[in-house]
Design a protein around this motif. Structure first.
Motif: not given
Length: 409
Positions: A38-67
């Motif tokens: 989740g943390s890596e995904a969030m860092e990527l989202c800060r640099r790129t405006a993704f059209d769609i995000v598909i995220s698992d619920w349980v992840m290290p760093g940030l959970t899916g809902p937190e992300f």
């Protein structure tokens, strides 16, 4: 909306799950970026405006809902569609995801057909959002252009107001045998009212009040043209003065002048406008008054003893009907008397209940301020009118002219 051009971020700590999703998305034409947490995904989202995000619920760093909640807090122009992958099906867990900002849910293991159906829904929503953004951009651009046009028009109207007010250059002027006082209060930037006076020849002056239909630029332009006609500085075939064989000028009788202006309006100007007029000639030696009333409110004489006399019988406006016969009205002023011409901006001023001031109401206001000199009397009329109606700006163009008669030896 086609998948080509849309970028999808797949966030899952399972490398195998990311590969399966990425392969399917790639076959369907999406550009895929992967994140292992989740943390890596969030860092990527800060640099790129993704059209769609598909995220698992349980992840290290940030959970899916937190992300998802952090993703919704990012500044971006377009909308990002967020799908949560979960093995949870309880309503309470789904509520948590919705509260975090998720748009949709997929239950693991993910069915390719269900994923593709959900992505079609996502692309439709993104397409509609982009279309809406584009339409909003067009609306904003149009409003900006209109604002520029409005500001330009407003500047032009301000200048037009200055020019129109310049038509009444001397609001008060004294001369041998009398004085003239003028008032003009347009309801907008420019109006159709016009008042003025001019010397026809020594010991004979003309004073007039005109109300052109409407309140806009066309009305103001017509009133400006009439100001040129009713002037002692520009005599000619279409003006109030006519040339004598001796090279001097004399005036058309008021009723003839009204008929000539009526013909000019209908046969030469041919505009969808008309105007009312009260026009009077005053002999400064004898006090004799000759006037015409063409649809204008009744001219009145304020006598030195405070009585007010209404003159005229109405008449038709100028520029409505052909072959109208206008009638001359005669009166006589004594030294100290005042001839008052006012537009319907005074007599037809609306009260809160729907009634109007009327001729009798105007007469009452004139009597109340009869002790004032004419310039102050005109201002008092407007002040009293606003006090009676509770207004602070004119509902219609207000204009009036007063000729003080002193007499010549």
């Amino acid at each position: 909306m086609p998948a080509q051009g849309l970028t999808v971020l797949v966030a899952d700590d399972s490398r195998a799950q990311r590969m399966v999703l990425a392969m399917s998305l790639g076959r369907w034409g999406f550009h895929v970026v992967e994140a292992a947490s989740g943390s890596e995904a969030m860092e990527l989202c800060r640099r790129t405006a993704f059209d769609i995000v598909i995220s698992d619920w349980v992840m290290p760093g940030l959970t899916g809902p937190e992300f998802c909640r952090a993703f919704r807090g990012l500044p971006r122009d377009g909308y990002g569609y967020f799908i949560l992958l979960t093995s949870k099906s309880e309503k309470a867990e789904i509520a948590v995801g919705l509260d975090a900002g998720a748009d949709d849910f997929l239950t693991k293991p993910v069915s390719a057909d269900e994923l593709r159906a959900r992505l079609r829904s996502a692309t439709r929503i993104i397409g509609m959002q982009r279309e809406l953004v584009e339409k909003n951009r067009l609306v904003v651009d149009t409003l900006t252009e209109l604002q520029v046009v409005h500001e330009s028009l407003n500047r032009d109207l301000i200048e037009a107001k200055k020019l129109q007010q310049a038509l009444v250059r001397d609001r008060y002027c004294s001369f041998p045998g009398g004085a003239a006082s003028l008032l003009m209060r347009p309801s907008g930037h420019v109006g159709g009212d016009l008042v003025g006076w001019f010397e026809i020849r020594p010991k004979l002056v003309a004073i007039y009040s005109i109300d052109v239909s409407g309140h806009g630029i066309a009305s103001a332009m017509l009133s400006a043209q009439l100001a040129g006609m009713l002037s002692g500085h520009a005599p000619g075939q279409k003006g109030a003065l006519s040339r004598l064989g001796t090279g001097h000028y004399t005036s058309w009788p008021p009723e003839i002048l009204a008929g000539r202006l009526n013909r000019i309006m209908l046969e030469e100007m041919r505009v969808d406008l008309y105007f009312t007029m009260a026009y009077a000639e005053v002999d400064l030696k004898t006090g004799d008054v000759q006037l015409v009333q063409a649809g204008h409110p009744h001219p009145v004489i304020l006598r030195t003893d405070g009585t007010v006399e209404a003159l005229g019988e109405g008449g038709l406006p100028i520029g409505l009907l052909p072959e109208v016969i206008y009638t001359r009205v005669q009166a006589r002023l004594s030294p100290g008397d005042r001839l008052i011409l006012a537009s319907d901006g005074l007599t037809e001023y609306p009260f809160p209940g729907g009634a109007e001031l009327g001729t009798e109401g105007l007469t009452t206001l004139i009597r109340q301020s009869a002790h004032l000199p004419s310039p102050a009397l005109l201002e008092a009329l407007v002040w009293d009118l606003f006090s009676l109606t509770g207004a602070d700006t004119p509902a219609d163009d207000i204009s009036a002219a007063i000729l003080d008669f002193a007499g010549l030896p």
